[in-house]
Design a protein around this motif. Structure first.
Motif, PDB file in Angstrom:
ATOM      1  N   LEU A  21      44.696  42.132  39.415  1.00 39.99           N
ATOM      2  CA  LEU A  21      44.415  41.902  37.993  1.00 39.99           C
ATOM      3  C   LEU A  21      45.346  40.866  37.372  1.00 39.99           C
ATOM      4  CD1 LEU A  21      43.846  45.621  36.900  1.00 39.99           C
ATOM      5  CD2 LEU A  21      42.111  43.816  36.917  1.00 39.99           C
ATOM      6  N   THR A  22      46.590  40.838  37.804  1.00 36.46           N
ATOM      7  CA  THR A  22      47.575  39.941  37.176  1.00 36.46           C
ATOM      8  C   THR A  22      47.702  38.595  37.877  1.00 36.46           C
ATOM      9  OG1 THR A  22      49.342  40.995  38.457  1.00 36.46           O
ATOM     10  CG2 THR A  22      48.925  41.838  36.231  1.00 36.46           C
ATOM     11  N   GLY A  74      45.922  46.850  43.156  1.00 36.15           N
ATOM     12  CA  GLY A  74      45.001  46.603  42.049  1.00 36.15           C
ATOM     13  C   GLY A  74      45.649  45.833  40.913  1.00 36.15           C
ATOM     14  N   ILE A  75      46.888  46.209  40.564  1.00 34.00           N
ATOM     15  CA  ILE A  75      47.606  45.483  39.514  1.00 34.00           C
ATOM     16  C   ILE A  75      47.863  44.044  39.944  1.00 34.00           C
ATOM     17  CG2 ILE A  75      49.819  45.343  38.286  1.00 34.00           C
ATOM     18  CD1 ILE A  75      49.861  48.397  38.255  1.00 34.00           C
ATOM     19  N   GLY A  76      48.165  43.862  41.234  1.00 30.08           N
ATOM     20  CA  GLY A  76      48.362  42.505  41.758  1.00 30.08           C
ATOM     21  C   GLY A  76      47.106  41.666  41.617  1.00 30.08           C
ATOM     22  N   THR A 111      41.783  54.019  36.469  1.00 33.88           N
ATOM     23  CA  THR A 111      41.780  52.883  35.533  1.00 33.88           C
ATOM     24  C   THR A 111      41.888  51.569  36.289  1.00 33.88           C
ATOM     25  OG1 THR A 111      42.818  54.221  33.787  1.00 33.88           O
ATOM     26  CG2 THR A 111      42.986  51.828  33.581  1.00 33.88           C
ATOM     27  N   VAL A 112      42.792  51.501  37.247  1.00 33.69           N
ATOM     28  CA  VAL A 112      42.961  50.280  38.045  1.00 33.69           C
ATOM     29  C   VAL A 112      41.706  49.993  38.872  1.00 33.69           C
ATOM     30  CG1 VAL A 112      44.230  49.257  39.963  1.00 33.69           C
ATOM     31  CG2 VAL A 112      45.472  50.421  38.132  1.00 33.69           C
ATOM     32  N   VAL A 126      39.204  46.723  38.587  1.00 35.09           N
ATOM     33  CA  VAL A 126      39.011  45.818  39.730  1.00 35.09           C
ATOM     34  C   VAL A 126      37.537  45.756  40.143  1.00 35.09           C
ATOM     35  CG1 VAL A 126      39.537  45.475  42.190  1.00 35.09           C
ATOM     36  CG2 VAL A 126      41.366  46.119  40.591  1.00 35.09           C
ATOM     37  N   GLY A 155      45.729  56.772  36.140  1.00 33.95           N
ATOM     38  CA  GLY A 155      46.203  55.448  36.530  1.00 33.95           C
ATOM     39  C   GLY A 155      45.374  54.833  37.640  1.00 33.95           C
ATOM     40  N   ILE A 167      47.162  51.388  43.514  1.00 31.41           N
ATOM     41  CA  ILE A 167      47.541  50.969  42.157  1.00 31.41           C
ATOM     42  C   ILE A 167      48.294  49.639  42.188  1.00 31.41           C
ATOM     43  CG2 ILE A 167      48.999  51.540  40.173  1.00 31.41           C
ATOM     44  CD1 ILE A 167      48.320  54.489  40.678  1.00 31.41           C
ATOM     45  N   VAL A 168      49.255  49.510  43.105  1.00 29.79           N
ATOM     46  CA  VAL A 168      50.052  48.282  43.201  1.00 29.79           C
ATOM     47  C   VAL A 168      49.167  47.093  43.569  1.00 29.79           C
ATOM     48  CG1 VAL A 168      51.866  47.105  44.506  1.00 29.79           C
ATOM     49  CG2 VAL A 168      52.211  49.466  43.742  1.00 29.79           C
ATOM     50  N   VAL A 180      40.390  43.788  33.110  1.00 27.69           N
ATOM     51  CA  VAL A 180      40.474  45.036  32.339  1.00 27.69           C
ATOM     52  C   VAL A 180      39.216  45.223  31.497  1.00 27.69           C
ATOM     53  CG1 VAL A 180      41.784  46.256  30.553  1.00 27.69           C
ATOM     54  CG2 VAL A 180      42.993  44.936  32.293  1.00 27.69           C
TER      55      VAL A 180
END
Length: 475
Positions: free
Chosen positions: A180-181, A176-178, A261-262, A266, A258, A173-174, A193
């Motif tokens: 995406l952002t 993946g968020i990295g 979704t990530v 991705v 969560g 998750i971490v 997203v």
């Protein structure tokens, strides 16, 4: 009288060591909600439903929470190791207790067979020269010995197995968020997203196809009820069990909704296929070279965790059946370390059939084995819910004391969950590949029916419904 007094003072002393502390019970609950069904099975479900699989896991998660709150209310009314079998016996009659106990035993035995073979396949990834049956046998013996030593060791092993799974998901998750952002990694250009709806929408194959994945989604949640089996060996059940159950929604939200979704933001859903772990695929797209090895290790721990839990629960369930005269009396015996060693040993022998099956059964047969486990799990969940409905009616009538952990909405949520599980059973019957498990369960029911008839002829007292608990004595 307070309901808390009922919970602690009238909990039967079953001879077990109350050696599971809060930390271990919490992780057993978390580990029960994260299994091979997520790490591997989600790939096939994504291919069938696209991004809408997120909604299916969320919907099933809500139902699982209803089931666990119903179980929680029963556990705090009377915390016993036999759990669902005991409640089925009390509220539905001796036959249902007998049937549920043996069916839950079957669920874990067949799951153990599949997980042992899966673990051997994962070891084969690193050490192809080691025959699969050797790895399966080594794992079987090691986990068997650990379960014989003490419940504390079981709890500690399960704690660390769960820790590995949790760490892997949070890491995914971490990262993946990295991606995406911040846009780093090889997936930076395609990760967005909007991947959740850009490729033929959120329901790319239609709502019907998405609903058909519910049977596979429910398999992913099998073992979440294991926390109920720990009730007889928890140090402080009236505190640890509600906490473990109440944290279930955020666990499902984080680890299933969560993570998926990530991953689907991705990696486009069209890149997933049956037999491909979504975690492996995500690590590969991101460009982490050790990703496949990392996920292989995580899935190995998931398989061993499941097998470890199976040995624990089958031994306890056989002892409960023996206590009620529904299994050979030898299963009642506890070892010097207060573990049901004989029950565990017999269960391990049956799980060992999985080692032999490595030679003779094609891979698809293990898919059938997991579908049998799902059908057995659905039966167990239904018995929990129906027992809860019966219990609530007796509480309202003043015939039983209220639990200190009442389910929200009373029995309404249990009725909703019952309807949902019956709907999933209809989906299984509609699916040509999955419905074989219903044939197996019909055969199993016939075998148990014959066993019950024999039991009734030999010992009629065992098969008679016991009187309702005396409320005055409980108070």
């Amino acid at each position: 009288m307070t309901s808390a007094q009922v919970d602690t003072e009238n909990a039967p002393e079953e001879g077990y060591e109350r050696g599971l502390n809060s930390r271990q019970v919490q992780m057993i609950a978390i580990g029960g909600a994260i299994g091979v069904g997520l790490f591997l099975g989600a790939g096939a479900n994504i291919a069938k439903a696209g991004p809408s699989i997120i909604l299916m896991y969320a919907l099933a998660g809500v139902i699982i929470f209803f089931i666990m709150r119903a179980l929680g209310e029963l556990l705090l009314y009377r915390p016993v190791s036999g759990s669902f079998a005991e409640y089925s016996r009390e509220f539905l009659g001796p036959f249902f207790g007998y049937f549920t106990g043996w069916t839950y035993w079957l669920m874990w035995v067949v799951t153990g067979m599949a997980e042992l073979t899966a673990a051997a396949i994962y070891i084969h990834y690193w050490f192809p020269e080691i025959p699969q049956w050797v790895s399966a046998l080594v794992f079987l013996v090691l986990l068997f010995v650990a379960n014989l030593i003490s419940v504390k060791l079981f709890g500690e092993i399960e704690f660390w197995f769960s820790m590995v799974k949790v760490t892997a998901i949070i890491g995914m998750i971490v990262i993946g968020i990295g991606v995406l952002t911040l846009g780093f990694s090889q997936a930076g250009d395609t990760a967005a997203v909007s991947n959740l709806w850009e490729f033929d929408g959120f329901f790319p194959k239609g709502i019907g196809s998405s609903l058909m994945t519910l049977q596979g989604v429910m398999f992913a949640y099998l073992a979440v009820e294991l926390v109920g089996v720990t009730a007889g060996e928890s140090e402080n059940p009236e505190k640890t069990l509600p906490k473990a159950i109440n944290t279930l929604p955020w666990r499902i939200a984080l680890f299933y909704v969560g993570a998926l979704t990530v991953i689907l933001a991705v990696v486009k859903w069209t890149e997933f296929a049956e037999g491909v772990s979504p975690f492996v695929e995500a690590f590969a797209v991101i460009g982490i070279p050790a990703g496949a090895g990392i996920v292989n290790f995580v899935v190995l721990t998931a398989a061993l965790s499941s097998c470890n839990s199976g040995m624990y629960s089958t031994g306890r369930m056989l002892r409960t059946l023996a206590d009620n005269g529904e299994a050979p009396g030898v299963f009642r015996r506890l070892s010097s370390t207060k573990t049901p060693a004989i029950g565990i040993g017999v269960s391990v022998v049956f799980m060992g059939i999985g080692v032999v099956l490595n030679y003779t059964v094609p891979e698809k047969a293990f898919g059938y084995v997991t579908s049998v486990a799902t059908a057995a799990g659905i039966w167990t969940w239904l018995m929990i819910l129906i027992s809860h409905v019966r219990y609530r009616s007796k509480v309202v009538a003043g015939r039983l004391p209220a639990s200190s952990f009442p389910a929200p909405g009373g029995s309404v949520c249990s009725w909703i969950a019952i309807a949902f599980l019956l709907f999933v059973t209809c989906l299984i019957a509609y699916d040509a590949d999955a419905r074989v498990c219903l044939y197996v369960m019909a055969g199993w029911a016939a075998a148990l029916g014959i066993g019950w008839a024999v039991l009734k002829s030999r010992n009629p007292e065992v098969t008679e419904r016991r009187g309702e608990p005396d409320l005055e004595k409980i108070v």
